[in-house]
Design a protein around this motif. Sequence first.
Motif, short mmCIF file in Angstrom:
data_model
loop_
_atom_site.label_atom_id
_atom_site.label_comp_id
_atom_site.label_asym_id
_atom_site.label_seq_id
_atom_site.Cartn_x
_atom_site.Cartn_y
_atom_site.Cartn_z
N MET A 1 0.73 -1.35 -0.08
CA MET A 1 -0.16 -0.09 0.24
C MET A 1 0.82 1.19 0.08
N PRO A 3 1.51 5.09 1.14
CA PRO A 3 1.39 5.70 2.30
C PRO A 3 0.06 7.05 2.19
N PHE A 4 -0.45 6.89 3.19
CA PHE A 4 -1.73 7.87 3.11
C PHE A 4 -1.77 8.52 4.61
N TYR A 6 -4.82 10.29 7.35
CA TYR A 6 -5.99 9.67 7.86
C TYR A 6 -6.75 10.51 8.76
N ARG A 8 -10.87 11.40 10.56
CA ARG A 8 -12.18 10.86 10.78
C ARG A 8 -13.20 12.01 10.77
N ILE A 28 -13.70 6.38 3.06
CA ILE A 28 -13.52 4.97 3.46
C ILE A 28 -14.57 4.52 4.38
N ALA A 29 -15.51 3.49 4.03
CA ALA A 29 -16.59 3.21 5.04
C ALA A 29 -16.19 1.70 5.46
N GLY A 31 -14.70 -0.42 3.40
CA GLY A 31 -13.30 -0.71 3.05
C GLY A 31 -13.14 -1.93 2.26
N THR A 32 -14.02 -2.90 2.11
CA THR A 32 -13.78 -4.20 1.62
C THR A 32 -13.56 -4.17 0.15
N LEU A 35 -9.69 -1.20 0.21
CA LEU A 35 -8.40 -1.65 0.46
C LEU A 35 -7.84 -2.67 -0.03
N ASP A 36 -8.52 -3.81 -0.78
CA ASP A 36 -8.26 -4.55 -1.62
C ASP A 36 -7.39 -4.09 -2.76
N LYS A 39 -4.08 -2.42 -1.78
CA LYS A 39 -2.96 -3.27 -1.46
C LYS A 39 -2.42 -3.68 -2.79
N LEU A 40 -3.17 -3.55 -4.03
CA LEU A 40 -2.58 -4.03 -5.32
C LEU A 40 -2.12 -2.72 -5.97
N ASP A 50 -12.21 8.38 6.95
CA ASP A 50 -13.13 7.61 7.51
C ASP A 50 -14.53 8.21 7.89
N THR B 19 -0.66 4.12 9.34
CA THR B 19 -1.93 3.98 9.14
C THR B 19 -2.43 2.96 8.24
N ARG B 20 -1.44 2.30 7.42
CA ARG B 20 -1.64 1.39 6.55
C ARG B 20 -1.84 -0.06 7.12
N HIS B 42 -6.89 -10.78 0.84
CA HIS B 42 -7.70 -9.99 0.06
C HIS B 42 -9.20 -10.39 0.15
N LEU B 61 -9.23 -6.80 5.77
CA LEU B 61 -9.72 -6.06 4.72
C LEU B 61 -10.38 -4.72 5.79
N MET B 66 -9.33 2.20 12.07
CA MET B 66 -10.75 2.27 11.80
C MET B 66 -11.47 1.63 13.01
#
Lengths: 316, 169
Positions: A1, A3-4, A6, A8, A28-29, A31-32, A35-36, A39-40, A50, B19-20, B42, B61, B66
Amino acid sequence: MKPFTYERARSPAEAAAAAARQPGAKFIAGGTNLLDLMKLQIEAPAHLIDVNGLALDKIEPMPEGGLRIGALVRNTDLAADQRVRRDYGVLSRALLAGASGQLRNKATTAGNLLQRTRCPYFYDTAQPCNKRQPGSGCSAIGGVTRQHAVIGSSEACIATHPSDMAIAMRALDAVVETVKADGATRRIPIAEFHRLPGETPHIETSLEAGEFITAVTLSPPLGGRQFYRKVRDRASYAFALVSVAAVMQRDGTGRVALGGVAHKPWRVEAAEAELPRGAKPAMAAILDGARPTDDNAFKVTLAERTLASVLAEARG
Amino acid sequence: MSKVSLRVNGEVRNLELDTRTTLLDALREHLQLTGSKKGCDHGQCGACTVMVEGRRIYSCLTLAVMHEGDAVTTIEGLGQPGNLHPMQAAFVKHDGYQCGYCTPGQICASVAMLEEIKAGVPSHATADLTAPSQLTAEEIRERMSGNICRCGAYSNIVDAITEVAGRPA
Protein backbone atom coordinates in the motif's frame (compact mmCIF):
# COMPACT_ATOMS: atom_id res chain seq x y z
CA MET A 1 0.00 0.00 0.00
CA LYS A 2 1.13 3.56 -0.69
CA PRO A 3 1.32 5.78 2.39
CA PHE A 4 -1.71 7.92 3.16
CA THR A 5 -2.88 10.30 5.84
CA TYR A 6 -6.08 9.57 7.73
CA GLU A 7 -8.90 11.52 9.32
CA ARG A 8 -12.30 10.76 10.79
CA ALA A 9 -15.07 12.89 9.33
CA ARG A 10 -17.52 14.57 11.70
CA SER A 11 -20.38 15.35 9.30
CA PRO A 12 -21.33 14.44 5.72
CA ALA A 13 -20.82 18.02 4.52
CA GLU A 14 -17.45 18.17 6.23
CA ALA A 15 -16.46 14.88 4.61
CA ALA A 16 -17.40 16.22 1.17
CA ALA A 17 -15.51 19.47 1.78
CA ALA A 18 -12.42 17.58 2.99
CA ALA A 19 -12.48 15.35 -0.09
CA ALA A 20 -12.77 18.30 -2.46
CA ARG A 21 -10.00 20.16 -0.64
CA GLN A 22 -7.42 17.38 -0.79
CA PRO A 23 -6.44 15.97 -4.17
CA GLY A 24 -6.27 12.19 -4.12
CA ALA A 25 -8.54 11.87 -1.08
CA LYS A 26 -11.04 9.04 -0.82
CA PHE A 27 -13.83 8.17 1.58
CA ILE A 28 -13.53 4.88 3.38
CA ALA A 29 -16.53 3.10 4.93
CA GLY A 30 -16.52 -0.72 4.90
CA GLY A 31 -13.25 -0.67 2.98
CA THR A 32 -13.77 -4.18 1.62
CA ASN A 33 -13.21 -3.13 -1.99
CA LEU A 34 -11.00 -0.07 -1.50
CA LEU A 35 -8.40 -1.79 0.71
CA ASP A 36 -8.22 -4.74 -1.66
CA LEU A 37 -7.43 -2.31 -4.48
CA MET A 38 -5.02 -0.28 -2.35
CA LYS A 39 -2.98 -3.39 -1.56
CA LEU A 40 -2.61 -3.92 -5.30
CA GLN A 41 -1.88 -0.20 -5.82
CA ILE A 42 -4.77 0.00 -8.26
CA GLU A 43 -6.09 2.64 -5.88
CA ALA A 44 -3.50 4.84 -4.18
CA PRO A 45 -5.30 7.61 -2.26
CA ALA A 46 -3.02 10.11 -0.55
CA HIS A 47 -5.64 10.73 2.13
CA LEU A 48 -8.44 8.63 3.60
CA ILE A 49 -11.55 10.16 5.13
CA ASP A 50 -13.11 7.61 7.47
CA VAL A 51 -16.87 8.16 7.38
CA ASN A 52 -17.85 5.29 9.67
CA GLY A 53 -18.57 7.61 12.59
CA LEU A 54 -21.29 9.51 10.72
CA ALA A 55 -24.73 8.52 11.90
CA LEU A 56 -25.91 7.28 8.52
CA ASP A 57 -26.73 3.73 9.57
CA LYS A 58 -30.51 3.97 9.91
CA ILE A 59 -33.31 2.67 7.71
CA GLU A 60 -36.23 5.07 8.09
CA PRO A 61 -39.74 5.19 6.69
CA MET A 62 -40.40 8.02 4.22
CA PRO A 63 -43.51 10.20 4.63
CA GLU A 64 -45.04 8.94 1.37
CA GLY A 65 -44.41 5.28 2.14
CA GLY A 66 -40.93 4.41 0.91
CA LEU A 67 -37.72 3.80 2.82
CA ARG A 68 -34.63 5.93 3.30
CA ILE A 69 -31.55 3.75 3.67
CA GLY A 70 -28.55 5.47 5.26
CA ALA A 71 -25.33 5.28 3.25
CA LEU A 72 -23.61 3.35 6.04
CA VAL A 73 -26.26 0.68 6.54
CA ARG A 74 -24.33 -2.57 6.27
CA ASN A 75 -25.40 -5.07 3.62
CA THR A 76 -26.27 -7.64 6.33
CA ASP A 77 -28.57 -5.19 8.11
CA LEU A 78 -30.27 -4.03 4.93
CA ALA A 79 -30.92 -7.62 3.82
CA ALA A 80 -32.24 -8.55 7.27
CA ASP A 81 -34.53 -5.55 7.76
CA GLN A 82 -38.10 -6.80 8.14
CA ARG A 83 -39.55 -4.05 5.93
CA VAL A 84 -37.06 -4.81 3.17
CA ARG A 85 -37.71 -8.55 3.41
CA ARG A 86 -41.45 -8.01 3.23
CA ASP A 87 -41.80 -5.16 0.74
CA TYR A 88 -38.58 -5.16 -1.31
CA GLY A 89 -37.72 -8.86 -1.46
CA VAL A 90 -35.73 -8.39 -4.66
CA LEU A 91 -33.30 -6.17 -2.73
CA SER A 92 -32.93 -8.53 0.20
CA ARG A 93 -32.39 -11.46 -2.18
CA ALA A 94 -29.79 -9.57 -4.23
CA LEU A 95 -27.80 -8.63 -1.13
CA LEU A 96 -27.86 -12.20 0.16
CA ALA A 97 -26.69 -13.50 -3.22
CA GLY A 98 -23.58 -11.33 -3.03
CA ALA A 99 -20.23 -11.77 -1.26
CA SER A 100 -19.93 -13.67 2.04
CA GLY A 101 -21.26 -13.18 5.57
CA GLN A 102 -18.06 -11.44 6.65
CA LEU A 103 -18.11 -9.03 3.71
CA ARG A 104 -21.81 -8.24 4.10
CA ASN A 105 -21.17 -7.37 7.76
CA LYS A 106 -18.72 -4.67 6.66
CA ALA A 107 -19.85 -3.54 3.21
CA THR A 108 -22.12 -0.50 3.15
CA THR A 109 -25.00 0.58 0.95
CA ALA A 110 -23.07 3.45 -0.64
CA GLY A 111 -19.87 1.44 -0.94
CA ASN A 112 -21.69 -1.37 -2.70
CA LEU A 113 -22.92 1.10 -5.33
CA LEU A 114 -19.37 2.40 -5.77
CA GLN A 115 -17.55 -0.91 -5.95
CA ARG A 116 -15.33 -1.36 -8.96
CA THR A 117 -15.29 -3.99 -11.65
CA ARG A 118 -13.68 -7.38 -11.09
CA CYS A 119 -12.41 -7.47 -14.70
CA PRO A 120 -9.18 -9.51 -14.36
CA TYR A 121 -7.35 -7.09 -16.67
CA PHE A 122 -8.32 -4.18 -14.39
CA TYR A 123 -6.77 -6.16 -11.53
CA ASP A 124 -3.60 -7.10 -13.46
CA THR A 125 -1.37 -4.04 -13.10
CA ALA A 126 1.10 -5.49 -15.63
CA GLN A 127 -1.43 -4.99 -18.43
CA PRO A 128 -2.96 -1.91 -20.03
CA CYS A 129 -6.44 -0.92 -18.83
CA ASN A 130 -8.32 2.25 -19.74
CA LYS A 131 -10.19 2.15 -16.46
CA ARG A 132 -7.05 1.86 -14.33
CA GLN A 133 -4.79 3.98 -16.53
CA PRO A 134 -6.84 6.15 -18.90
CA GLY A 135 -5.63 5.97 -22.49
CA SER A 136 -3.46 2.89 -22.01
CA GLY A 137 -5.79 0.57 -23.94
CA CYS A 138 -8.09 -2.35 -23.13
CA SER A 139 -6.46 -5.73 -22.57
CA ALA A 140 -9.80 -7.48 -22.23
CA ILE A 141 -10.72 -6.82 -25.86
CA GLY A 142 -9.19 -9.73 -27.71
CA GLY A 143 -8.40 -11.44 -24.40
CA VAL A 144 -10.33 -13.95 -22.34
CA THR A 145 -13.78 -12.39 -22.09
CA ARG A 146 -16.07 -15.00 -20.62
CA GLN A 147 -17.06 -12.68 -17.73
CA HIS A 148 -17.33 -9.47 -19.70
CA ALA A 149 -20.10 -7.21 -20.91
CA VAL A 150 -22.34 -8.16 -23.82
CA ILE A 151 -24.11 -4.83 -24.20
CA GLY A 152 -23.37 -1.13 -23.72
CA SER A 153 -19.63 -1.69 -23.96
CA SER A 154 -17.24 0.46 -25.99
CA GLU A 155 -13.95 0.21 -27.85
CA ALA A 156 -12.34 1.45 -24.62
CA CYS A 157 -13.83 -0.97 -22.08
CA ILE A 158 -15.93 -4.13 -21.87
CA ALA A 159 -15.96 -4.50 -18.07
CA THR A 160 -19.12 -5.27 -16.09
CA HIS A 161 -20.45 -3.77 -12.88
CA PRO A 162 -20.05 -6.37 -10.12
CA SER A 163 -22.85 -5.37 -7.73
CA ASP A 164 -25.92 -7.50 -7.06
CA MET A 165 -27.52 -4.89 -4.80
CA ALA A 166 -27.40 -2.22 -7.50
CA ILE A 167 -29.28 -4.46 -9.95
CA ALA A 168 -32.17 -4.79 -7.52
CA MET A 169 -32.08 -1.05 -6.81
CA ARG A 170 -32.31 -0.39 -10.55
CA ALA A 171 -35.40 -2.58 -10.77
CA LEU A 172 -36.84 -0.63 -7.83
CA ASP A 173 -35.80 2.75 -9.32
CA ALA A 174 -33.98 3.79 -6.16
CA VAL A 175 -32.67 7.34 -5.79
CA VAL A 176 -29.19 8.22 -4.51
CA GLU A 177 -29.01 11.21 -2.16
CA THR A 178 -25.75 13.14 -1.95
CA VAL A 179 -24.12 16.20 -0.46
CA LYS A 180 -21.51 18.19 -2.35
CA ALA A 181 -18.46 20.04 -1.08
CA ASP A 182 -20.40 23.34 -1.01
CA GLY A 183 -23.08 21.75 1.15
CA ALA A 184 -25.64 21.50 -1.67
CA THR A 185 -27.64 18.28 -1.78
CA ARG A 186 -29.11 16.45 -4.74
CA ARG A 187 -31.07 13.32 -5.62
CA ILE A 188 -29.78 11.14 -8.46
CA PRO A 189 -32.06 8.48 -9.96
CA ILE A 190 -30.13 5.22 -10.02
CA ALA A 191 -30.65 5.01 -13.78
CA GLU A 192 -28.44 8.08 -14.08
CA PHE A 193 -26.00 7.16 -11.34
CA HIS A 194 -23.85 4.54 -13.09
CA ARG A 195 -22.38 5.34 -16.51
CA LEU A 196 -21.61 3.38 -19.62
CA PRO A 197 -17.86 3.26 -20.37
CA GLY A 198 -17.79 5.24 -23.64
CA GLU A 199 -14.42 6.92 -24.08
CA THR A 200 -13.96 7.44 -20.34
CA PRO A 201 -14.37 4.11 -18.54
CA HIS A 202 -12.46 5.46 -15.53
CA ILE A 203 -15.44 7.74 -14.79
CA GLU A 204 -17.96 5.26 -13.45
CA THR A 205 -20.67 7.38 -11.82
CA SER A 206 -22.25 10.79 -12.13
CA LEU A 207 -20.80 11.88 -8.76
CA GLU A 208 -18.72 15.05 -8.78
CA ALA A 209 -15.34 15.38 -7.06
CA GLY A 210 -15.89 15.16 -3.32
CA GLU A 211 -19.62 14.49 -3.65
CA PHE A 212 -20.67 12.21 -0.81
CA ILE A 213 -23.57 9.73 -0.77
CA THR A 214 -25.73 10.13 2.32
CA ALA A 215 -28.61 7.75 1.58
CA VAL A 216 -30.51 5.70 -0.97
CA THR A 217 -34.28 6.04 -1.05
CA LEU A 218 -36.88 3.54 -2.21
CA SER A 219 -40.35 4.47 -3.49
CA PRO A 220 -43.43 2.96 -1.85
CA PRO A 221 -43.58 -0.84 -2.28
CA LEU A 222 -44.47 -2.11 -5.77
CA GLY A 223 -46.07 -5.29 -4.51
CA GLY A 224 -46.09 -8.23 -6.89
CA ARG A 225 -43.67 -11.11 -6.63
CA GLN A 226 -40.02 -10.24 -6.43
CA PHE A 227 -37.06 -12.28 -7.59
CA TYR A 228 -33.30 -12.08 -7.81
CA ARG A 229 -31.99 -15.02 -9.79
CA LYS A 230 -28.18 -15.16 -9.99
CA VAL A 231 -26.27 -17.62 -12.15
CA ARG A 232 -22.62 -18.10 -11.27
CA ASP A 233 -19.78 -20.57 -11.56
CA ARG A 234 -20.14 -21.84 -7.99
CA ALA A 235 -23.11 -21.97 -5.66
CA SER A 236 -21.98 -19.20 -3.31
CA TYR A 237 -19.44 -16.41 -2.92
CA ALA A 238 -18.96 -15.70 -6.64
CA PHE A 239 -19.82 -12.85 -8.97
CA ALA A 240 -22.70 -13.23 -11.40
CA LEU A 241 -22.34 -14.49 -14.93
CA VAL A 242 -25.88 -13.27 -15.39
CA SER A 243 -28.44 -12.14 -12.85
CA VAL A 244 -32.08 -11.16 -13.22
CA ALA A 245 -33.82 -8.84 -10.76
CA ALA A 246 -37.56 -8.87 -11.36
CA VAL A 247 -40.71 -7.42 -9.85
CA MET A 248 -43.64 -9.22 -11.49
CA GLN A 249 -47.33 -8.40 -11.16
CA ARG A 250 -50.23 -10.86 -11.44
CA ASP A 251 -51.19 -9.58 -14.90
CA GLY A 252 -47.78 -10.49 -16.32
CA THR A 253 -46.43 -6.96 -16.40
CA GLY A 254 -43.31 -6.14 -14.46
CA ARG A 255 -39.82 -4.73 -14.26
CA VAL A 256 -36.57 -6.49 -15.06
CA ALA A 257 -32.95 -5.42 -14.54
CA LEU A 258 -29.92 -7.51 -15.49
CA GLY A 259 -26.56 -7.93 -13.80
CA GLY A 260 -23.36 -9.38 -15.22
CA VAL A 261 -24.04 -8.11 -18.73
CA ALA A 262 -23.03 -4.45 -18.77
CA HIS A 263 -20.95 -1.67 -17.23
CA LYS A 264 -24.02 -0.64 -15.23
CA PRO A 265 -27.22 -2.29 -14.03
CA TRP A 266 -29.01 -3.00 -17.33
CA ARG A 267 -32.65 -2.11 -17.62
CA VAL A 268 -34.64 -1.13 -20.72
CA GLU A 269 -38.06 0.13 -19.58
CA ALA A 270 -39.49 0.11 -23.13
CA ALA A 271 -38.69 -3.60 -23.45
CA GLU A 272 -40.80 -4.45 -20.41
CA ALA A 273 -43.97 -4.18 -22.52
CA GLU A 274 -42.87 -7.53 -23.99
CA LEU A 275 -42.86 -9.32 -20.63
CA PRO A 276 -46.45 -10.64 -20.87
CA ARG A 277 -45.42 -12.31 -24.14
CA GLY A 278 -42.65 -14.30 -22.50
CA ALA A 279 -38.93 -14.42 -21.94
CA LYS A 280 -37.85 -14.77 -25.54
CA PRO A 281 -39.36 -11.56 -26.95
CA ALA A 282 -38.69 -9.70 -23.70
CA MET A 283 -35.01 -10.58 -23.54
CA ALA A 284 -34.60 -9.94 -27.28
CA ALA A 285 -35.82 -6.41 -26.60
CA ILE A 286 -33.80 -5.95 -23.39
CA LEU A 287 -30.60 -7.10 -25.08
CA ASP A 288 -31.31 -5.50 -28.46
CA GLY A 289 -27.99 -4.28 -29.83
CA ALA A 290 -25.90 -6.71 -27.78
CA ARG A 291 -22.39 -7.28 -29.07
CA PRO A 292 -21.14 -10.36 -27.24
CA THR A 293 -17.74 -11.91 -27.87
CA ASP A 294 -17.21 -15.55 -28.81
CA ASP A 295 -16.35 -16.19 -25.15
CA ASN A 296 -19.48 -14.67 -23.66
CA ALA A 297 -22.18 -15.14 -26.29
CA PHE A 298 -23.59 -17.75 -23.89
CA LYS A 299 -24.70 -14.91 -21.62
CA VAL A 300 -27.38 -13.85 -24.10
CA THR A 301 -28.92 -17.33 -24.05
CA LEU A 302 -28.39 -17.63 -20.31
CA ALA A 303 -30.15 -14.31 -19.67
CA GLU A 304 -33.18 -15.42 -21.68
CA ARG A 305 -33.37 -18.76 -19.89
CA THR A 306 -32.89 -17.17 -16.47
CA LEU A 307 -35.73 -14.77 -17.22
CA ALA A 308 -37.86 -17.70 -18.45
CA SER A 309 -37.29 -19.44 -15.14
CA VAL A 310 -38.24 -16.31 -13.20
CA LEU A 311 -41.40 -15.77 -15.29
CA ALA A 312 -42.41 -19.41 -14.81
CA GLU A 313 -42.04 -19.07 -11.06
CA ALA A 314 -43.93 -15.78 -11.09
CA ARG A 315 -46.85 -17.43 -12.90
CA GLY A 316 -46.67 -20.56 -10.69
CA MET B 1 1.86 6.93 12.52
CA SER B 2 -1.48 6.97 14.23
CA LYS B 3 -2.62 6.04 17.73
CA VAL B 4 -5.42 3.55 18.23
CA SER B 5 -6.85 1.81 21.24
CA LEU B 6 -8.45 -1.61 20.78
CA ARG B 7 -10.16 -3.87 23.30
CA VAL B 8 -8.75 -7.24 22.28
CA ASN B 9 -10.14 -10.33 24.01
CA GLY B 10 -11.27 -8.15 26.89
CA GLU B 11 -8.01 -6.27 27.37
CA VAL B 12 -7.39 -2.66 26.30
CA ARG B 13 -4.37 -2.47 24.01
CA ASN B 14 -2.91 0.88 22.98
CA LEU B 15 -0.98 0.90 19.74
CA GLU B 16 0.86 3.40 17.58
CA LEU B 17 0.67 2.18 14.01
CA ASP B 18 1.40 3.10 10.43
CA THR B 19 -2.03 4.04 9.06
CA ARG B 20 -1.63 1.24 6.50
CA THR B 21 -1.67 -1.47 9.17
CA THR B 22 -4.62 -3.79 8.73
CA LEU B 23 -6.42 -5.10 11.79
CA LEU B 24 -4.94 -8.51 10.94
CA ASP B 25 -1.37 -7.20 10.94
CA ALA B 26 -2.01 -5.27 14.16
CA LEU B 27 -3.16 -8.49 15.82
CA ARG B 28 -0.42 -10.70 14.44
CA GLU B 29 2.63 -8.44 14.21
CA HIS B 30 2.02 -5.95 17.01
CA LEU B 31 0.04 -7.94 19.57
CA GLN B 32 1.58 -11.34 18.77
CA LEU B 33 -1.87 -12.90 18.46
CA THR B 34 -0.90 -15.20 15.63
CA GLY B 35 -3.98 -17.41 15.80
CA SER B 36 -5.68 -15.28 13.12
CA LYS B 37 -4.07 -16.33 9.86
CA LYS B 38 -3.08 -14.47 6.72
CA GLY B 39 -4.17 -16.55 3.78
CA CYS B 40 -4.96 -14.48 0.69
CA ASP B 41 -4.85 -11.04 2.39
CA HIS B 42 -7.64 -9.96 -0.03
CA GLY B 43 -10.85 -11.08 1.64
CA GLN B 44 -11.27 -14.19 -0.44
CA CYS B 45 -10.30 -17.02 1.93
CA GLY B 46 -11.62 -16.26 5.42
CA ALA B 47 -8.50 -17.37 7.36
CA CYS B 48 -8.27 -13.91 9.01
CA THR B 49 -11.87 -13.91 10.31
CA VAL B 50 -12.28 -12.30 13.73
CA MET B 51 -15.23 -10.78 15.55
CA VAL B 52 -15.48 -7.03 15.98
CA GLU B 53 -18.25 -5.90 18.31
CA GLY B 54 -19.59 -9.45 17.99
CA ARG B 55 -19.76 -9.48 14.20
CA ARG B 56 -17.50 -11.59 12.04
CA ILE B 57 -15.36 -9.69 9.54
CA TYR B 58 -12.22 -10.22 7.50
CA SER B 59 -9.48 -8.55 9.55
CA CYS B 60 -7.28 -8.28 6.44
CA LEU B 61 -9.74 -5.90 4.76
CA THR B 62 -10.01 -3.28 7.45
CA LEU B 63 -7.51 -0.81 8.90
CA ALA B 64 -6.65 -0.98 12.59
CA VAL B 65 -7.11 2.79 12.90
CA MET B 66 -10.74 2.39 11.84
CA HIS B 67 -11.45 0.43 15.04
CA GLU B 68 -10.79 2.94 17.80
CA GLY B 69 -12.42 1.60 20.98
CA ASP B 70 -13.82 -1.50 19.29
CA ALA B 71 -14.03 -4.89 21.01
CA VAL B 72 -12.13 -7.50 19.00
CA THR B 73 -12.41 -11.23 19.69
CA THR B 74 -9.83 -13.55 18.14
CA ILE B 75 -9.50 -17.31 18.35
CA GLU B 76 -7.27 -16.81 21.41
CA GLY B 77 -10.14 -15.02 23.13
CA LEU B 78 -12.68 -17.74 22.37
CA GLY B 79 -10.82 -20.43 24.25
CA GLN B 80 -7.46 -21.81 25.24
CA PRO B 81 -6.02 -25.34 25.65
CA GLY B 82 -7.71 -26.81 28.71
CA ASN B 83 -10.60 -24.38 28.40
CA LEU B 84 -11.82 -24.74 24.84
CA HIS B 85 -14.84 -22.95 23.42
CA PRO B 86 -17.53 -25.53 22.55
CA MET B 87 -16.92 -24.83 18.86
CA GLN B 88 -13.19 -25.49 19.24
CA ALA B 89 -13.96 -28.76 21.05
CA ALA B 90 -16.44 -29.76 18.35
CA PHE B 91 -13.89 -29.14 15.58
CA VAL B 92 -11.48 -31.46 17.43
CA LYS B 93 -14.15 -34.08 18.00
CA HIS B 94 -15.39 -34.07 14.39
CA ASP B 95 -11.94 -33.73 12.81
CA GLY B 96 -13.01 -30.44 11.21
CA TYR B 97 -9.58 -29.73 9.73
CA GLN B 98 -6.50 -31.32 8.28
CA CYS B 99 -3.64 -28.80 8.11
CA GLY B 100 -5.40 -26.40 10.49
CA TYR B 101 -4.48 -23.16 8.75
CA CYS B 102 -8.06 -22.08 8.02
CA THR B 103 -9.35 -23.38 11.36
CA PRO B 104 -9.16 -20.24 13.54
CA GLY B 105 -11.08 -18.34 10.86
CA GLN B 106 -13.56 -21.18 10.43
CA ILE B 107 -14.22 -21.29 14.18
CA CYS B 108 -14.57 -17.53 14.62
CA ALA B 109 -16.86 -17.41 11.57
CA SER B 110 -19.01 -20.30 12.76
CA VAL B 111 -19.47 -18.92 16.29
CA ALA B 112 -20.57 -15.54 14.90
CA MET B 113 -22.65 -17.23 12.19
CA LEU B 114 -24.79 -19.08 14.77
CA GLU B 115 -25.41 -15.73 16.46
CA GLU B 116 -26.53 -14.30 13.11
CA ILE B 117 -29.08 -17.10 12.76
CA LYS B 118 -30.31 -16.46 16.33
CA ALA B 119 -30.62 -12.75 15.50
CA GLY B 120 -32.83 -13.62 12.52
CA VAL B 121 -30.42 -12.71 9.71
CA PRO B 122 -31.56 -14.54 6.56
CA SER B 123 -29.27 -16.11 3.96
CA HIS B 124 -29.30 -17.00 0.28
CA ALA B 125 -30.39 -20.50 1.39
CA THR B 126 -33.41 -19.19 3.33
CA ALA B 127 -36.49 -20.23 1.35
CA ASP B 128 -38.96 -17.83 2.95
CA LEU B 129 -37.65 -14.36 3.75
CA THR B 130 -40.59 -13.65 6.04
CA ALA B 131 -39.97 -16.73 8.23
CA PRO B 132 -37.10 -17.50 10.63
CA SER B 133 -34.15 -19.40 9.13
CA GLN B 134 -33.98 -23.14 9.79
CA LEU B 135 -30.68 -24.55 10.96
CA THR B 136 -30.08 -26.95 8.09
CA ALA B 137 -26.83 -28.18 6.57
CA GLU B 138 -27.69 -26.15 3.48
CA GLU B 139 -27.97 -22.98 5.58
CA ILE B 140 -24.66 -23.70 7.34
CA ARG B 141 -22.85 -24.35 4.06
CA GLU B 142 -24.16 -21.15 2.47
CA ARG B 143 -23.39 -19.04 5.53
CA MET B 144 -19.86 -20.47 5.78
CA SER B 145 -19.01 -19.97 2.10
CA GLY B 146 -16.68 -17.10 3.01
CA ASN B 147 -14.23 -19.53 4.60
CA ILE B 148 -12.25 -21.72 2.26
CA CYS B 149 -10.70 -25.02 3.44
CA ARG B 150 -8.14 -26.19 0.93
CA CYS B 151 -7.89 -29.57 2.68
CA GLY B 152 -11.60 -30.03 2.05
CA ALA B 153 -12.74 -30.72 5.61
CA TYR B 154 -16.09 -29.13 4.84
CA SER B 155 -18.38 -32.01 5.72
CA ASN B 156 -16.72 -32.43 9.13
CA ILE B 157 -16.90 -28.67 9.70
CA VAL B 158 -20.66 -28.81 9.05
CA ASP B 159 -20.93 -31.71 11.54
CA ALA B 160 -19.04 -29.73 14.20
CA ILE B 161 -21.19 -26.64 13.73
CA THR B 162 -24.37 -28.69 13.68
CA GLU B 163 -23.47 -30.27 17.00
CA VAL B 164 -22.79 -26.92 18.65
CA ALA B 165 -26.00 -25.53 17.23
CA GLY B 166 -27.81 -28.20 19.23
CA ARG B 167 -29.05 -30.41 16.45
CA PRO B 168 -27.70 -33.91 15.86
CA ALA B 169 -25.70 -34.28 12.64
